[in-house]
Design a protein around this motif. Structure first.
Motif, mmCIF file in Angstrom:
data_model
loop_
_atom_site.group_PDB
_atom_site.id
_atom_site.type_symbol
_atom_site.label_atom_id
_atom_site.label_comp_id
_atom_site.label_asym_id
_atom_site.label_seq_id
_atom_site.Cartn_x
_atom_site.Cartn_y
_atom_site.Cartn_z
ATOM 1 N N ALA A 134 0.844 -1.204 0.000
ATOM 2 C CA ALA A 134 0.000 0.000 0.000
ATOM 3 C C ALA A 134 0.872 1.243 0.000
ATOM 4 C CB ALA A 134 -0.897 -0.007 1.230
ATOM 5 N N GLN A 135 0.532 2.164 -0.884
ATOM 6 C CA GLN A 135 1.189 3.486 -0.900
ATOM 7 C C GLN A 135 0.117 4.515 -0.621
ATOM 8 O OE1 GLN A 135 3.854 4.510 -4.158
ATOM 9 N NE2 GLN A 135 3.704 2.391 -4.853
ATOM 10 N N TYR A 136 0.391 5.407 0.305
ATOM 11 C CA TYR A 136 -0.579 6.468 0.571
ATOM 12 C C TYR A 136 0.103 7.647 1.240
ATOM 13 C CZ TYR A 136 -0.753 3.631 4.889
ATOM 14 O OH TYR A 136 -0.428 2.886 5.985
ATOM 15 N N HIS A 137 -0.631 8.730 1.239
ATOM 16 C CA HIS A 137 -0.162 9.913 1.937
ATOM 17 C C HIS A 137 -0.813 9.894 3.318
ATOM 18 C CE1 HIS A 137 1.489 13.947 2.245
ATOM 19 N NE2 HIS A 137 0.405 14.232 2.952
ATOM 20 N N LEU A 138 0.015 9.947 4.340
ATOM 21 C CA LEU A 138 -0.500 9.858 5.708
ATOM 22 C C LEU A 138 -0.220 11.148 6.463
ATOM 23 C CD1 LEU A 138 -1.632 8.253 8.161
ATOM 24 C CD2 LEU A 138 0.698 7.473 8.579
ATOM 25 N N GLN A 139 -1.285 11.688 7.025
ATOM 26 C CA GLN A 139 -1.170 12.871 7.883
ATOM 27 C C GLN A 139 -1.711 12.485 9.244
ATOM 28 O OE1 GLN A 139 -3.337 15.863 5.533
ATOM 29 N NE2 GLN A 139 -2.102 17.343 6.666
ATOM 30 N N ILE A 140 -1.003 12.848 10.284
ATOM 31 C CA ILE A 140 -1.541 12.658 11.635
ATOM 32 C C ILE A 140 -1.721 14.037 12.252
ATOM 33 C CG2 ILE A 140 -1.200 11.590 13.892
ATOM 34 C CD1 ILE A 140 0.458 9.435 12.557
ATOM 35 N N LEU A 141 -2.892 14.263 12.771
ATOM 36 C CA LEU A 141 -3.210 15.574 13.334
ATOM 37 C C LEU A 141 -3.538 15.455 14.814
ATOM 38 C CD1 LEU A 141 -5.313 15.866 10.314
ATOM 39 C CD2 LEU A 141 -3.994 17.893 10.834
ATOM 40 N N ASP A 142 -3.047 16.424 15.586
ATOM 41 C CA ASP A 142 -3.462 16.552 16.980
ATOM 42 C C ASP A 142 -4.413 17.747 16.993
ATOM 43 O OD1 ASP A 142 -3.829 16.881 19.646
ATOM 44 O OD2 ASP A 142 -1.713 17.147 20.169
ATOM 45 N N GLY A 143 -5.689 17.460 17.004
ATOM 46 C CA GLY A 143 -6.665 18.536 16.805
ATOM 47 C C GLY A 143 -6.504 19.059 15.392
ATOM 48 N N GLU A 144 -6.093 20.340 15.254
ATOM 49 C CA GLU A 144 -5.874 20.924 13.929
ATOM 50 C C GLU A 144 -4.392 20.939 13.565
ATOM 51 O OE1 GLU A 144 -8.353 21.927 11.794
ATOM 52 O OE2 GLU A 144 -9.604 20.974 13.316
ATOM 53 N N ILE A 147 1.046 16.950 12.924
ATOM 54 C CA ILE A 147 2.254 16.504 13.627
ATOM 55 C C ILE A 147 3.056 15.482 12.821
ATOM 56 C CG2 ILE A 147 1.362 16.985 15.946
ATOM 57 C CD1 ILE A 147 0.834 13.922 16.204
ATOM 58 N N HIS A 148 2.458 14.978 11.747
ATOM 59 C CA HIS A 148 3.183 14.012 10.916
ATOM 60 C C HIS A 148 2.572 14.031 9.523
ATOM 61 C CE1 HIS A 148 5.589 10.484 9.990
ATOM 62 N NE2 HIS A 148 4.537 10.013 9.382
ATOM 63 N N ASP A 149 3.453 14.036 8.520
ATOM 64 C CA ASP A 149 2.982 14.165 7.149
ATOM 65 C C ASP A 149 4.000 13.491 6.236
ATOM 66 O OD1 ASP A 149 2.234 15.102 4.627
ATOM 67 O OD2 ASP A 149 1.463 16.975 5.446
ATOM 68 N N GLU A 150 3.614 12.393 5.613
ATOM 69 C CA GLU A 150 4.577 11.734 4.717
ATOM 70 C C GLU A 150 3.877 10.787 3.752
ATOM 71 O OE1 GLU A 150 7.333 8.885 6.353
ATOM 72 O OE2 GLU A 150 5.854 8.066 7.718
ATOM 73 N N ASN A 151 4.574 10.503 2.662
ATOM 74 C CA ASN A 151 4.130 9.450 1.748
ATOM 75 C C ASN A 151 4.773 8.158 2.218
ATOM 76 O OD1 ASN A 151 2.567 10.869 -0.260
ATOM 77 N ND2 ASN A 151 4.480 11.897 -0.772
ATOM 78 N N VAL A 152 3.966 7.132 2.403
ATOM 79 C CA VAL A 152 4.530 5.891 2.930
ATOM 80 C C VAL A 152 4.195 4.704 2.047
ATOM 81 C CG1 VAL A 152 4.625 6.538 5.366
ATOM 82 C CG2 VAL A 152 2.519 5.617 4.440
ATOM 83 N N VAL A 153 5.030 3.688 2.154
ATOM 84 C CA VAL A 153 4.752 2.388 1.539
ATOM 85 C C VAL A 153 4.717 1.390 2.691
ATOM 86 C CG1 VAL A 153 5.536 0.608 -0.060
ATOM 87 C CG2 VAL A 153 5.951 3.019 -0.584
ATOM 88 N N VAL A 154 3.592 0.738 2.877
ATOM 89 C CA VAL A 154 3.447 -0.219 3.975
ATOM 90 C C VAL A 154 2.957 -1.542 3.400
ATOM 91 C CG1 VAL A 154 2.380 -0.677 6.223
ATOM 92 C CG2 VAL A 154 2.833 1.672 5.549
ATOM 93 N N HIS A 155 3.534 -2.618 3.900
ATOM 94 C CA HIS A 155 3.106 -3.963 3.464
ATOM 95 C C HIS A 155 2.124 -4.525 4.488
ATOM 96 C CE1 HIS A 155 6.279 -3.917 0.474
ATOM 97 N NE2 HIS A 155 7.117 -3.536 1.415
ATOM 98 N N TYR A 156 0.999 -4.999 4.008
ATOM 99 C CA TYR A 156 -0.006 -5.573 4.897
ATOM 100 C C TYR A 156 -0.279 -7.032 4.535
ATOM 101 C CZ TYR A 156 -1.284 -0.850 6.409
ATOM 102 O OH TYR A 156 -1.264 0.425 6.926
#
Lengths: 178, 288
Positions: A134-144, A147-156
């Motif tokens: 899986a390739q996707y753009h992942l953003q993690i937000l604390d409220g607004e 705190i984290h923003d990247e394109n990732v490749v993850v194997h599931y």
């Protein structure tokens, strides 16, 4: 002279308006779904071969599951998880939502692209194991706050089982490599 | 700043300088096992907010930079990908994987629950090992499959899991009765039962005699080709063809034998079938 309001015969404005209101969420859902690209390679499925119709259903339901998961983890709501997930996958996803509700975090998955390979399909057709790169753009937000923003490749590693009207994800486990 | 970069380049310490420029950093474990505690080391000074995002967990707490952040077994009970994020003025993040622990249970699916005897590739089983937190164990392990009837061992084989799954397929046994199917891994054992039933009839034969009211026809004891008596309730079809026309009667087997009363006064030919198996034909003379 007061201008008369013109009505087109057979056209009922409140009904039309209600229809538009009903259509908008459906279009949104379709838009989110359309952003999840999924390809499935069934050549290595064994010991049972995957029939073309089954392949189509798995693709459809896997795509829908990721759309639902993205919604659940973005808006911290349980409802999207109820259909497409079961067993352990549903348990940990619900736990994640509960935990995010407490911490105030949320995940945003965008530009998803999943390359699936079926590696096992049981003799009776009651469980399929998939490998998803899986390739996707992942953003993690604390409220607004981002705190984290990247394109990732993850194997599931994924286990799916057939239900009454769909395939559900029972196990969804990220691994460093296959 | 340009001067600082130049100095760093000259000294060949670009990486160290980059670190020195960062307010904080963190180092995640190279590997972690589900349910086992571990720690993340941090550098820098002062306070920061630590986040852990992974399957089933979304943790946020204040930490003192320069100290280790402890992750409990409960934080890491689900195998998968975790992100550790440390924020003060800016955020730094690092990802790590948690793998499944030792197998603690076996999910074992066996098909079918009822099978005719002596059928090729009729019984199959699939086993998935899981750790105590229900994570799929992907490291290869040997699963022993055994199939036993009350007086014989039909199958015994050790199969190594591949992608977290082991499976087998084999023929059913020769005699009707319960078949124990066992999957074991170290000291874990999971049992399933399959009922073996008689297969199609073999040498289906009938006898008939005229009575006052017609013809009484019955089978000899009905067995399959392995000698198992067919179960009660199995349907046997008798067909009588005589001057009055054609008459068909379905009769269930009771204690190995099926019986039927046919209404016919003329010379009659009677045939028998059960499922796809045809039996013999008899001819009974007309009523005197």
């Amino acid at each position: 002279m007061k201008a008369a309001t013109k009505f087109v015969p057979g056209f009922h404005f409140p009904l039309f308006f209600a229809g538009v209101l009903l259509l908008v969420p459906a279009l949104n859902s379709y838009a989110a779904d359309a952003m999840v690209e999924v390809q499935l390679d069934v050549k290595k499925a064994a010991p049972r071969a995957i029939e073309e119709l089954t392949e189509g259903r798995i693709l459809r339901d896997y795509r829908f599951a990721w759309t639902s998961m993205a919604q659940a983890l973005q808006f911290n709501t349980f409802d999207p998880l109820e259909g497409p997930f079961s067993g352990e996958a549903r348990r940990w996803l619900r736990q994640t939502v509960t935990s995010q509700q407490q911490s105030g975090l949320s995940h945003r998955y965008t530009d998803q692209n999943h390359r699936l390979e079926a590696v096992f399909y049981s003799p009776e057709g009651d469980v399929v194991e998939l490998h998803d790169t899986a390739q996707y753009h992942l953003q993690i937000l604390d409220g607004e706050k981002d705190i984290h923003d990247e394109n990732v490749v993850v194997h599931y590693v994924v286990l799916m089982t057939p239900g009454a009207d769909r395939w559900t994800i029972r196990q969804l486990q990220a691994v460093p490599q296959f | 700043m340009a001067r600082l970069v130049r100095i760093c380049a000259v000294m060949g310490l670009a990486a160290a300088c980059a670190n020195a420029g960062a307010a904080q950093d963190l180092r995640v474990p190279d590997s972690a096992v589900a349910g086992e505690q571990t720690s993340i080391s941090t550098t820098g000074s002062g306070k920061a907010t630590f986040y852990l995002a992974g399957p089933g967990v979304s943790r946020k707490n204040e930490v003192a930079l320069g100290q280790e952040v402890r992750l409990t077994g409960h934080d890491l009970r689900d195998a998968g990908y975790y992100l550790a994020i440390l924020c003060s003025e800016t955020c730094r993040s690092a990802g790590f994987y948690v793998s499944a622990g030792k197998a603690a249970s076996l999910s074992f699916i066996v098909h079918p629950s009822r099978v005719p005897v002596a059928q090729d590739e009729a019984v199959n089983g699939v086993a998935f090992p899981f750790d105590q937190y229900r994570n799929l164990v992907l490291a290869p392990v040997n699963v022993n499959f055994r199939l036993n009837t009350k007086d014989a061992s039909l199958f015994s084989r050790a199969i190594r899991t591949q992608n977290g799954v082991a499976w087998f397929r084999t023929a059913s046994g020769k005699s009707a009765g319960a078949l124990q199917v066992v999957a074991s891994l170290d000291d874990l054992t999971t049992r399933r039962a399959v009922q073996q039933v008689a297969s199609d009839p073999c040498n289906l034969r009938i006898t008939g005699q005229r009575t006052k009211t017609g013809i009484l026809v019955q089978t000899e004891p009905v067995h399959d080709c392995s000698g198992n008596v067919l179960p009660d309730g199995t349907i046997v079809t008798f067909t009588a063809t005589g001057p009055e026309g054609r008459d068909t009667v379905d009769a269930p087997i009771k204690q190995g034998i099926a019986r039927a009363q046919m209404d016919s006064s003329g010379a009659t030919t009677i045939s028998v079938a059960s499922g796809v198996v045809m039996g013999n034909e008899i001819r009974v003379g007309a009523q005197p």
